[in-house]
Design a protein around this motif. Structure first.
Motif, PDB file in Angstrom:
ATOM      1  N   THR A  91     -77.785  18.819 -30.587  1.00  0.00           N
ATOM      2  CA  THR A  91     -79.213  18.478 -30.464  1.00  0.00           C
ATOM      3  C   THR A  91     -80.051  19.222 -31.494  1.00  0.00           C
ATOM      4  OG1 THR A  91     -78.878  18.113 -28.099  1.00  0.00           O
ATOM      5  CG2 THR A  91     -81.152  18.334 -28.829  1.00  0.00           C
ATOM      6  N   LYS A 148     -81.274   9.957 -26.843  1.00  0.00           N
ATOM      7  CA  LYS A 148     -82.641  10.330 -27.222  1.00  0.00           C
ATOM      8  C   LYS A 148     -83.704   9.458 -26.576  1.00  0.00           C
ATOM      9  CE  LYS A 148     -82.464  10.725 -31.836  1.00  0.00           C
ATOM     10  NZ  LYS A 148     -82.958  11.087 -33.148  1.00  0.00           N
ATOM     11  N   ALA A 176     -81.418  14.318 -38.493  1.00  0.00           N
ATOM     12  CA  ALA A 176     -80.909  13.081 -37.895  1.00  0.00           C
ATOM     13  C   ALA A 176     -80.503  12.048 -38.950  1.00  0.00           C
ATOM     14  CB  ALA A 176     -81.948  12.491 -36.954  1.00  0.00           C
ATOM     15  N   LEU A 231     -79.773  17.207 -34.620  1.00  0.00           N
ATOM     16  CA  LEU A 231     -80.431  15.900 -34.514  1.00  0.00           C
ATOM     17  C   LEU A 231     -81.943  16.004 -34.418  1.00  0.00           C
ATOM     18  CD1 LEU A 231     -78.045  14.033 -32.047  1.00  0.00           C
ATOM     19  CD2 LEU A 231     -78.444  13.472 -34.445  1.00  0.00           C
ATOM     20  N   LYS A 232     -82.420  17.009 -33.673  1.00  0.00           N
ATOM     21  CA  LYS A 232     -83.869  17.091 -33.421  1.00  0.00           C
ATOM     22  C   LYS A 232     -84.545  18.254 -34.117  1.00  0.00           C
ATOM     23  CE  LYS A 232     -84.059  14.614 -29.132  1.00  0.00           C
ATOM     24  NZ  LYS A 232     -84.569  14.555 -27.761  1.00  0.00           N
ATOM     25  N   ARG A 251     -76.831  11.353 -29.638  1.00  0.00           N
ATOM     26  CA  ARG A 251     -77.853  10.595 -30.378  1.00  0.00           C
ATOM     27  C   ARG A 251     -78.359   9.430 -29.519  1.00  0.00           C
ATOM     28  NH1 ARG A 251     -78.584  10.190 -36.258  1.00  0.00           N
ATOM     29  NH2 ARG A 251     -76.449  10.737 -36.818  1.00  0.00           N
ATOM     30  N   SER A 278     -85.439  18.363 -38.303  1.00  0.00           N
ATOM     31  CA  SER A 278     -84.371  17.477 -37.829  1.00  0.00           C
ATOM     32  C   SER A 278     -83.474  17.067 -38.998  1.00  0.00           C
ATOM     33  CB  SER A 278     -84.999  16.231 -37.204  1.00  0.00           C
ATOM     34  OG  SER A 278     -84.115  15.143 -37.297  1.00  0.00           O
ATOM     35  N   VAL A 319     -71.207  13.342 -31.167  1.00  0.00           N
ATOM     36  CA  VAL A 319     -72.534  13.280 -31.791  1.00  0.00           C
ATOM     37  C   VAL A 319     -73.214  11.963 -31.416  1.00  0.00           C
ATOM     38  CG1 VAL A 319     -73.820  13.284 -33.963  1.00  0.00           C
ATOM     39  CG2 VAL A 319     -71.768  14.708 -33.725  1.00  0.00           C
ATOM     40  N   LYS A 320     -72.440  10.887 -31.469  1.00  0.00           N
ATOM     41  CA  LYS A 320     -72.962   9.559 -31.160  1.00  0.00           C
ATOM     42  C   LYS A 320     -73.539   9.514 -29.742  1.00  0.00           C
ATOM     43  CE  LYS A 320     -71.545   4.770 -31.359  1.00  0.00           C
ATOM     44  NZ  LYS A 320     -70.883   3.906 -32.278  1.00  0.00           N
ATOM     45  N   SER A 361     -75.084  11.291 -40.981  1.00  0.00           N
ATOM     46  CA  SER A 361     -74.290  10.397 -40.131  1.00  0.00           C
ATOM     47  C   SER A 361     -73.602  11.194 -39.025  1.00  0.00           C
ATOM     48  CB  SER A 361     -73.235   9.679 -40.983  1.00  0.00           C
ATOM     49  OG  SER A 361     -72.266  10.620 -41.412  1.00  0.00           O
ATOM     50  N   ASP A 362     -73.120  10.499 -38.002  1.00  0.00           N
ATOM     51  CA  ASP A 362     -72.389  11.157 -36.913  1.00  0.00           C
ATOM     52  C   ASP A 362     -71.207  11.954 -37.496  1.00  0.00           C
ATOM     53  OD1 ASP A 362     -74.143   9.934 -35.192  1.00  0.00           O
ATOM     54  OD2 ASP A 362     -72.760   8.333 -34.613  1.00  0.00           O
TER      55      ASP A 362
END
Ligand code: HEC
Length: 137
Positions: free
Chosen positions: A75, A137, A100, A78-79, A134, A98, A130-131, A103-104
């Motif tokens: 997280t 969210k 984001a 990603l964030k 994501r 972030s 990771v996917k 890629s995963d």
């Protein structure tokens, strides 16, 4: 009869060994790819040795964030993070943006690299993990 049992046992151990080897090879390849992602996207702040910059960018060496809960770690990438945190007695108040846009696979690789570098030793992270985060969210 006994011979067959021994044969089956050896066969079984062989399969277990091969599966373990494949897993280790996967982590190794991910670490190698992750190093490139780290150099491009993280190194400027967290430094080549993961030592960070005191009171500006936190270190990635054996911190509870790096070695702890995988979901929290994913997280952060990603964030980003905008929470004053304290690591080894130093306070960090600068926010991290972030990432984001990675890629995963890139996020899984960079985190697997970080969790197995700078004195860290922890399990790898997969693109599927990771996917999943994501998607929430
Ligand atoms: C522009 C500088 C910058 C970049 C680039 C950056 N970070 Fe950060 N990172 C920070 C800062 C500052 C914090 C602390 C944020 C806070 O306290 O809210 C942080 C916090 C963290 C943390 C949690 C605290 C710790 O030290 O364990 C992790 C893990 C992390 N970053 C990993 C990464 C990874 C991996 C990348 C590359 C994909 C990256 N960062 C890119 C500045 C950066």
């Amino acid at each position: 009869m006994k011979k067959i049992a021994v044969f089956i046992l050896i066969l079984f151990l062989g399969v277990v060994y091969l599966v373990a080897q494949t897993g280790a090879a996967d982590v190794k390849a991910s670490v190698q790819r992750g190093k490139k992602v780290y150099t491009q996207y993280c190194l400027a702040c967290h430094q080549a040795d993961g030592g960070g910059v005191p009171r500006m960018n936190p270190p990635l060496q054996k911190t509870e964030y790096v070695l702890g809960d995988k979901k929290r770690l994913i997280t952060i990438i990603l964030k980003g993070l905008n929470d004053p945190i304290e690591i080894n007695g130093d306070e960090y108040v600068n926010p991290m943006a972030s990432h984001a846009h990675l890629s995963d696979q890139q996020i899984a690789d960079v985190l697997t690299f970080v969790r197995n570098s700078f004195g860290n030793k922890a399990s790898g992270i997969t693109p599927v993990e990771v996917k999943q985060i994501r998607a929430k969210k």
